[in-house]
Each structure stands twice: as structure tokens, then as C-alpha cells.
Design an enzyme around this catalytic site. Structure first.
Site, mmCIF file in Angstrom:
data_model
loop_
_atom_site.group_PDB
_atom_site.id
_atom_site.type_symbol
_atom_site.label_atom_id
_atom_site.label_comp_id
_atom_site.label_asym_id
_atom_site.label_seq_id
_atom_site.Cartn_x
_atom_site.Cartn_y
_atom_site.Cartn_z
ATOM 1 N N ALA B 240 0.818 -1.213 0.000
ATOM 2 C CA ALA B 240 0.000 0.000 0.000
ATOM 3 C C ALA B 240 0.855 1.269 0.000
ATOM 4 C CB ALA B 240 -0.940 -0.020 1.202
ATOM 5 N N HIS B 241 0.199 2.406 -0.035
ATOM 6 C CA HIS B 241 0.899 3.689 -0.125
ATOM 7 C C HIS B 241 1.784 3.967 1.080
ATOM 8 C CE1 HIS B 241 -3.165 5.620 1.291
ATOM 9 N NE2 HIS B 241 -2.860 4.571 1.987
ATOM 10 N N ASN B 242 2.948 4.559 0.774
ATOM 11 C CA ASN B 242 3.897 5.019 1.786
ATOM 12 C C ASN B 242 4.543 3.892 2.589
ATOM 13 O OD1 ASN B 242 1.803 7.445 1.458
ATOM 14 N ND2 ASN B 242 3.787 8.276 2.040
ATOM 15 N N SER B 260 1.732 2.910 5.033
ATOM 16 C CA SER B 260 2.705 3.554 5.913
ATOM 17 C C SER B 260 3.444 2.592 6.823
ATOM 18 C CB SER B 260 2.059 4.662 6.761
ATOM 19 O OG SER B 260 1.529 5.653 5.916
#
EC number: 2.3.1.191
Lengths: 349, 349, 349
Positions: B240-242, B260
Site C-alpha cells: 500500500a501507499h507510503n 505507511s
């Protein structure tokens, strides 16, 4: 495409009641069918719908008794369900019956093709690819060098098949599935990095296999990853290198099979199941969804569930008690207090 | 490609025994090798096969003693396994050594390319794309605007890389993987709908990374989702993002890492593992397949299993008792009856 | 693209402090922003960064008090966060605002298009495809015959939509997702093989839906698989035939929903969840990651976890005791010994 009631009655060798000229261009369930649609009634439970449906044509059993006026034209046949299934298949066949070579496509001179082949635009065929009769290669498919696709197979848009893999006859590969990507093999190095182990085997898919959208099947390190006759794989499944899946085994979506594991024939495997590598699963094993298999299953016809998975019935009993664990813990606590009191009384005496 | 025994012996600096003119065009395991194939014996366990194999050429250790007549031509080397691995790599290199620009492909004038680049037909390069030396872009790959792919990287068919993402050197992206899709970020609105949070970051993939087929790595909301040097990701993984994945960490198929989360270096993570967002996984953590991580792991070198995951050994003990829960419940019931009787007797006295 | 501080201040109706001519070409978080970048401060926690950041321009609240010299040009606005979010959206819109028909693409004469449509190179449109206004079809997308894509929808590279499926307005389909592949339906035959049940329904995606990379949504056997208004699906999700997902429900990555299951509206479903077929999930249900749903959820607003899933709080209690099962077993064993001794003493008396 449009068909008249007369045409359908003739195709199905059925008896027509109503307007022979009414036409249908679509198919629907009896409870959803509207004007211009064809439906059927095989199950007595659905007979009530016959008086309310707007379906233009209904296929029904010979024996069906009509007690009130209806709107639909009827076609009476011996077995309404079988006749309807036959029409579904023909409908699917007619709407999917593409042929010819669309441009631009990429087809080297070394490619060999049978008769009545379809190659969609933006499809890419590598050197020495062989396509059997009636093969359909949808747009955007990639076939690496030396790939063989046998008769009557359909590769939907965006399927990728790496070099040297073999696809049997009457195989259906759904959009986006990847056949023959490198197995996940790396040798740990002294500096904590990993060195790739070259994956020079292939994938062999036998006849009558269907593989779902975005499923991935890795090539063998050496030798072949094998998907045997009649296997049905759902979407988003992972099959690792050197796996062997037995005849007529079906696997639901998102299951993962680790390297070199061998699955028997006629197994029924649920979704999101995981299997470790290098195990054997006996014939006719049934594995519940989300189970985790860490050991071989040696006895055919076993049913399993859980992660780690074991015998289905025992597992259900443990699960039931698991839900009541707070209660069990409370019972133990009460016992401890009672026994403590008994022991104190004894000591006190 | 064909190689004679003499050619191979020269390449490997080995000693030839048998017909120097015999040729091989394929490679196989000793137990499966047939005529025209090359194989090897490094493990004494497999020495028995030397008398029965139909392999045309075998690579063996200098020290191997032959006691009966054999069919194969031998090439004796110091370390048969290393020599064979070297050949595998060269075989893979030669069969995959494509270069040149196939047509039709889509390459704007703003694209910059190094030397010896391959771009397959139907590949699409966005504005300002930069390709380093020896980069191979297979057919049907999509690179968004400003994507950079550094030296010696290979992007297999159908890989999609969104705008502004960066791919390091010697990276291998397998077919169908998606790099830089939007992160899954939505702000709940008073009317129960969701408003998209724009995802304007990118994905940065460092050197020597391999990413499996149909794996997806989302771009950061802002900043970068980072896959560090030497990371190996299997097929159908979700990042997923980050997220930030540390150097030389390997992750098996179908694992998902939420937004994250930061994974340390040298971790070994099994298949179908799930991790919640915003946690940290310490270096050298080992996570068993199908585990669920809901909390940070702060101590390096921990082994975990279960969902929710905790210490591997403790978890195995609990699992063992879980299987016997019906028995444990029965024992508690028996205790309850005995204690009840003891209490009644006491009361009766 | 470059913007000056003066341009941005004008766009946001903000008050400029510093050099009006300084330009930015990128956006970053305050702690990562460098020269030529724009950032913002909305949260007081981040105010300390204002004295150290190299960001060329900062959007800040009107009320912010500056106590020491700073390098950045400031734009003061009423609500720094909202102003920044507005810029993000405009940035995303401007960088993604493609239009026109790239060549080569495959567009039959029967296709109908609205205004301001983008069709990327190597995109394939089937017969009778309809594209609304402002639709963006990225390179390598495949649309089967009769597919309809309504206004303002974006289909990213490599999306595949099979025949007869319908995509609403303002829908975003991410790279590699497959809409309308055949449902997984097979009828067992007497010889243990399976016969395919033709899948002649479609998929209907309502307005404002976003679907993640490599997610797969199967067409209905008959009728439609339905994804209702405002649904957000993450990457690598499997949605089987005839499923119905209610308005504004969000589902995280790698979850699988089996055939004919109906999910209510406003549900929040974690990653790697599995649901069996033919169940109903009530509105506003919350399902924890990795849960397994085997039964319908009839009461709205329920929270669940576990596999099989049940009430969230009860499940957490059972999980806590599960971790201490070895201890519980030990306590039972000690009780058994004490009770045995009490019984022996009684017998001995």
C-alpha cells in the site's frame, strides 16, 4: 442477434404455443425477464412466475399445466433445463465466435497456425509459436518464443504466456493471467543478499483446463509446472514453480500453492487456502476456505479446515469451544476456588 | 541453440570424456534428461542415475568414479554444481538477450534511451521517460510520464508503471505487476460517501529488486513508497501507499502490507501474511505464512505466527492445545462433577 | 509545470509574504520539501519545521505567528489544509488531463464517443462500444463488444472489460483490473469431470466507484454482478458472479467475495477477508482484516473478527485466552491432581 419463437422451437424440436413470430434478443432469469427476452421454467417452485413474467418466450416442460392466461409464447420440450442450457452454450458460442487476424498484431514468419484462428489487434506472438485449429488469441495477449497453444483454446485479453510453455486443447485462460513467470527461487549469500536461481523450466497445461483472471502460474526451476486435464482454477490464484495439480481438481479464488507441492486428482479446494511447499495432497481431498496446509495429506477423501488445517469435524468442535473460552476459563477459576476451600477445610480440621 | 560437448568443456575449462561432437539443445534434471539434453551430478545421492540416464552430456565432479559403462559424454570440473549454475545463467542470458525497437511501439521524442535497449511491440512510453543501458521493455509494457528505468533492468510483458515512478538498476518486474497505482485513501463525508484523497507521491524501487507477476505497489499519498535494494517480492502481493520495505527482505506470494507500514531489512515473510498500517517491523523478523500482524515488532530476529501473530513457539503450543480443546473441556466437566460430589458429601455430613 | 508564489496566492485568494516571483514545480510534506517545492502547515505540531524547511513556498493559516527568520515565501489563507487539498486536486487534474485519440488504437466504426475523450495507443474498443464525455481510456485497455463507459470515467492502462458490461460516471478503474470475466461455475459430471456453466450475464458498475489494480469482478451467470454507487475497492480483490455490493461500502485489498453474496451499504471491510457464497451482510457491518464469513450478518452495525468470524469483542476475549491456553491446561492438570488426592483421601478414610 434475434431469434423467433419458430426458429427456437425448430432448433429444440419443441412444440410451440402462442405467436410463432415473436422475437427475442436476450436471455434472463424468469423473475427478471422482460419483453424481447427468453427464459425457462424447470423447477415447479418458479411456476407461479409464468402468469406475471414479461418474457416473450418461455421454454417449459411438456407436462406443465397452464391454469390461467399468460403473455408469453411457450416452447414445450422434454427437459426444459437441458434445452435451455443447450441454448446458453450456443448463444455463448455464437457471440464469441471470432476469427481472422486483426491489425496491428505482431506475428513473426516462424509462427505456425491451424485453421480458423483468431488473433486480435495488439496481440504479440514470439518466434516459433504454434497455434492449433480454432484457437482464439484476444487483443493484447503476449505469447513468448516457442509457445504452443493446441486446438480450440481461448486466451482472453492481456493473457501473458512466457517462453516455451505449452497450452492444451479446449483450454480457457482468462484475462490478465500470467503463465510461466519465473519461480521464486533465490540462494542466500554471505552478505545477506540473495542470488537469483535461474528458472529454465516451463509450464504445461493439459486439455480442458480453465484458469481465472489474473491468476499466476510460475515456470519450473527445471522440468515443468503441470496443470492436468480438466483442472479448474479461479481468479487470483498463485501456483508456484514445480507444482503439479491433478486431473479434475478445482480450486477457488486467491488460494496459493507453494513450490513443488503435488495435489492429487478430484480435489476440491476452497478460496484463500495456503499450502506450504514440497507436500503431497491425496486424491479427493476437500479443503475448506482459508485453511493453511503445512503437512502432506496421505489419506484420500479427507476433509480439512483451519490454519494449520486438520480433520474438518474435530476442527469444528475446537472452534465451538474456542468461542466459549472465556466461559471455560471462568469454570476453571470457580473450580480452583472450590478446591482451594476444600483443601483449606481439610488442613483446618 | 545447440552446443557440442567440446564447446561446453572449453567454456567450463573441464576435462572431456567421450564423444566431443555430441550436441545438446536443452537442460534437464538427471532423472528426466533425454537425448540431446545436458544435465549434471553434484550430489552423491544422484550418482546411481549416471548408468541409466539418456542425457547426452553430463557435468560431473573431477573426483567421480565410474564403475560401469555409461551412455553420456562427461565433462569433469572442480565443482559440478557451480559450473552447471553458470551455464544456466548464460543460457537464460542468451535466450533472453533481446535488443532493438520493435514496431509498432509508442515512443515520444522526449524519451531518452541508453545503449542496447529493447522495446517490444505495443510498448508505450510516456513523455520524458528515461531508459538506461541494456534495459529490456517487453511487449505491452506501459510507462507513464517521467518514469525512469535504470541500467540492466527487465520489465516483462504487460507491466504498468504510473507517472513519475523510479526503477533502479538490475531490477526485474514480472508480467502484469502494477507500480504506482493510486493509494487507497478516501475521506469520509457527512453523507456517508467518500471523497478521494489525491495520491501525488510515487514509487521508488532501488537496485537488484525482483517483483512478481500481478503484484501491485501503490504510489505514496505524498513522498514515496520505497522498495529498497535487493528486496524480492513474489506474485500477487499488495504493497500500500507510503510503505517502506528494507534491504534484502523477501516476501512470499499473496501477502498484503497496509499503508505507511515500515518493514526492516533481512526480514523473511511468508505467503498470505497481512499487516495493518502504520506499524514497524524490526530487522530480521521472520513471519510465518497466513499470519496477521496488528502491532509493531520492536525486537529484531523475532519469529512469529498466527492471526493475530505472536511468538512462534508459544503460538505452536496454543495451537496444539486448541486441537485438544474438546478433551480439555471434557476434563473440566469431569472435575466439576467430582468437586460437586465432594461438596455435596461435605454438606451432607 | 511551474507556478509562482503570486499565481498561487491569487488562485487561493491568499496573502503573500516574501518573494512573489519564487517558483515551485512540485509538492511535498513539510519535513521532506526542498527548493522549488510547495508545502503547507495546518497542524501546530509541524510548526517547528517552518524554520528549517527548504520549501520555496508554504501555505499557512492566517493566524500563524512567525518568531524567527524563515527562508520560505508564505501564502496565508483561512484554512491551510483545505487550500492545500484544493491545489492537490487541481495538480492531479492538470497532470492527468489527457485528450485525443492516439495511434495505433483499434476503434470500429460502430463505436460512439462523447466530447473530449482520450483513447491511448494500443487501446482496443469492441463493436458498439459507447464512451461518454471526458472519458479517458489509457493505453492498452480492452473493451469488449457493447461495453458502455459513462461520463468522466478513467480506465487506467491494461484494464480489461468483457462484452456487455456497463461502467457508470466518474468511475476509476486502476491498471490491470478485469471486469466481467466468466464466473466460476461448473457442473460435476458422472465421470468426475466438470462441465462449464455458460456465464451470460454482465457486470454493472454504478457511479463514483473506484476499483483497484488487478482486482477481478466476474460477470453474472445470468443477470448482473452489481457494484453500487460510491463503492471503493482496493487492489487484488476477487468479486464472484452475481455478487451485489451496496452503496458506499469500502473493501480493503485481497478480500474475496464468493458467488451471489449480497453486501449492504456503508460496510467497512478489511483486507484478506473471505466470504462464502449466498450470504447477506447487513448495512454498516464492520469486518476486521483476515476474517472469514460463513454465515449471513442480519443485524446492521455489527463488528466482527476471526475465521470463522463472530462478534468483535467476544472474539478478542477468546483470542486473549487462546494465547494462555498452555497456562489454562496446566491449571486444569493441577486441579485434577488435587481433586484426585481429595478423592483418594476420602476413599482411604
Amino acid at each position: 442477434m434475434q431469434f423467433s419463437a419458430l426458429q427456437l422451437a425448430t432448433m429444440l424440436d419443441g412444440k410451440l404455443e402462442g405467436n410463432p413470430d415473436v422475437k427475442v434478443s436476450n436471455i434472463a432469469k424468469i423473475e427478471e425477464a422482460g419483453e424481447g427476452m427468453l427464459s425457462f421454467i424447470a423447477n415447479p417452485k418458479y411456476e407461479e412466475f409464468i402468469y406475471t413474467t414479461n418474457a416473450s418466450i418461455l421454454i417449459v416442460n411438456e407436462s406443465l399445466v397452464i391454469e390461467r392466461p399468460i403473455k408469453s409464447t411457450l416452447i414445450r420440450v422434454k427437459d426444459a433445463y437441458s434445452s435451455f442450457a443447450l441454448l446458453l452454450e450456443q448463444y455463448r458460442y455464437l457471440t464469441g465466435n471470432k476469427s481472422g487476424i486483426q491489425q496491428p498484431s505482431y506475428i513473426p514468419k516462424s509462427v505456425k497456425m491451424g485453421e480458423n484462428v483468431f488473433v486480435g489487434a495488439f496481440a504479440y506472438l514470439g518466434e516459433n509459436v504454434v497455434l492449433g485449429n480454432n484457437v482464439k488469441i484476444y487483443p493484447g495477449v503476449y505469447l513468448g518464443d516457442n509457445v504452443i497453444v493446441n486446438n480450440d483454446s481461448i486466451l482472453y485479453p492481456g493473457v501473458k504466456v512466457y517462453d516455451n510453455c505449452i497450452v492444451g486443447s479446449r483450454v480457457m485462460l482468462h484475462a490478465g493471467c500470467v503463465i510461466g513467470g519465473d519461480g521464486f527461487g533465490f540462494a542466500p549469500q554471505p552478505d545477506s543478499s540473495y542470488k537469483k536461481v535461474p528458472q529454465i523450466g516451463n509450464v504445461v497445461i493439459h486439455d480442458d483446463v480453465e484458469i481465472g483472471a489474473n491468476t499466476t502460474i510460475d515456470r519450473a526451476t527445471m522440468g515443468s509446472t503441470v496443470i492436468r486435464k480438466g483442472v479448474k482454477l479461479d481468479n487470483l490464484i498463485q501456483v508456484a514453480h514445480n507444482v503439479d495439480i491433478g486431473t479434475n481438481t478445482v480450486i477457488a479464488a486467491q488460494t496459493g500453492v507453494s513450490g513443488s507441492t503435488k495435489i492429487g486428482q478430484n480435489c476440491v479446494i476452497g478460496g484463500q487456502v495456503g499450502m506450504v511447499g514440497h507436500i503431497h495432497i491425496a486424491d479427493s481431498t476437500k479443503i475448506n476456505a482459508q485453511s493453511g496446509l503445512s503437512k502432506s495429506i496421505t489419506i484420500p477423501n479427507t476433509s480439512l479446515t483451519g490454519s494449520p488445517a486438520y480433520d474438518y469435524k474435530s476442527s469444528l468442535k475446537s472452534q465451538a469451544i474456542f468461542r466459549n473460552l472465556p466461559d471455560l476459563e471462568k469454570r476453571v477459576k470457580e473450580l480452583e476456588e472450590m478446591v482451594k476451600q476444600l483443601l483449606q477445610e481439610r488442613a483446618g480440621v
